[in-house]
Design an enzyme around this catalytic site. Structure first.
Site: not given
Length: 402
Positions: A72, A201
């Site tokens: 990522h 998140y």
């Protein structure tokens, strides 16, 4: 038995250390209280920093990670129904992270250990440490009902928070810090499609949520819950409903769901044992420190601890110098405290707290807006998330990264 370095614990710290030492021609023996099936079969999450990625490649165990890991370049912070991407690669000078579970790292390391013609002594009991303040420290244990003794030049305590190594340091000199969080994480593994291309998140007034990825068909997600809650109170339907509520966006996006294979609640704590060495004993990884999972630092701190330790041991055998070994705690703790700070920061930033009044909640949302909008905030998140470098020089001197 006799060896140069006795390693207690076949987790990431102990196994990475053994591989680093092997590359320097330094002999080691690993003792582990669990079975091989247990350590390889216990499913644990894993986000590896760039430094850890580099270490695994350096010691020859990065091939499967490179093939199967999910690399990522960024992640998402979500609040007020809006999802904002943090470009980790851009704001960290080209660094990445990879989602590659801890038990897969352990499988690779165990296979490398055996490929080197070295063994791991599994299923040991009653491990005790002796004579750490001499030049022949000893590890005593029981195996198959027989008492055994391992004489070493050095002992590496890589046996986790509950292991005997840290407790072998005398109480009068052992300096510890612990902070318990009231929140826990409810984690699930589900047979479902990926929720996003990178980790999400999410800050929501009902609580924090994290959307992660394992494979194209297996996902790992988390919910903030009361640390003392009973998992029996969380049906699969309730979990998916709560995940949907906390991660929904203004455009109507919904999380892909599916059968849940496993679920459990973990309590979060921050812990540091500043006394990471005593005589010829050096503790590393969870034996020395634990972090809440919000900052994804646990395995990564273990890897950098033993990177420092291996270099110090190698220097000792090559030159007879104790300089790096004497500074082991100092060097490691500079990074450990910064990782603890970032993990605590992420926990406070992202977790809902019903005790916050409307002003404090407004400040939390303003912080989220700042850290996801301004270059200084984006850089702070990115640099810490991908992992800070090891600072080798003495505290107070000019910092030189090698």
């Amino acid at each position: 038995m006799r060896t140069q370095v006795g390693i207690i614990g076949a987790g990431p710290a102990g196994l990475i250390l053994a591989q680093l030492l092997h590359q320097q021609g330094i002999d080691s023996v690993i003792v582990e209280r669990k079975s091989r099936n247990n350590i390889e079969g216990t499913v644990k999450a894993g986000i590896l920093e760039q430094t850890t990625i580099d270490i695994l490649r350096e010691i020859g165990v990065g091939d499967r990670m490179d093939r199967e890991g999910h690399f990522h370049d960024g992640n998402y912070f979500q609040f007020n129904g809006e999802r904002r991407r943090i470009d980790l690669k851009k704001y960290s000078g080209g660094k990445q992270v990879v989602v590659y579970p801890q038990h897969e790292v352990i499988i690779d390391l165990v296979n490398a250990r055996y490929a080197n013609g070295k063994d791991i002594i599994f299923d040991v009991e009653d491990v005790t440490l002796h004579d750490m303040d001499t030049n022949q420290p000893k590890i005593k244990y029981r195996k198959n009902g027989m008492d055994e003794e391992l004489i070493c030049d050095f002992i590496a305590g890589c046996d986790g928070f509950h292991g005997p190594s840290r407790q072998a340091i005398p109480d009068k000199i052992r300096k510890e810090h612990i902070h318990l969080y009231k929140d826990g994480w409810l984690g699930i593994l589900s047979d479902s499609a990926p929720a996003a291309d990178e980790l999400v998140y999410a800050n929501h007034e009902r609580g924090f949520a994290l959307l992660s990825t394992r494979t194209p068909i297996l996902q790992r997600h988390y919910l903030q819950v009361d640390a003392n809650d009973d998992i029996a109170n969380w049906s699969d339907d309730r979990i998916w409903t709560e995940l949907n509520e906390r991660t929904k966006t203004h455009d109507g996006w919904q999380i892909p769901d599916g059968p849940i294979n496993s679920k459990g609640i973990i309590q979060m704590r921050s812990f540091i044992c500043e006394t990471m060495q005593y005589g010829r004993l050096f503790i590393a990884g969870d034996a020395a420190h634990t972090v809440p999972p919000t900052g994804a630092k646990g395995l990564n701190l273990a890897a950098t601890d033993v990177k420092v330790l291996a270099r110090g041991i190698s220097e000792f055998y090559q030159t007879g110098s104790n300089d790096l070994l004497d500074r082991y705690s100092e060097i490691c703790l500079r990074r450990v405290w910064k990782a603890e700070r970032f993990s605590s920061f992420m926990t406070k930033l992202l977790h809902a707290n019903p005790s916050l009044d409307s002003f404090e909640r407004g400040i939390q949302l303003a912080d989220l807006d700042y850290y996801t909008s301004y270059e200084a905030g984006l850089t702070m998140i990115a640099e810490n998330y991908v992992g800070l470098p090891i600072e080798w020089e003495k505290a107070g001197d000019s910092v030189i990264i090698r």
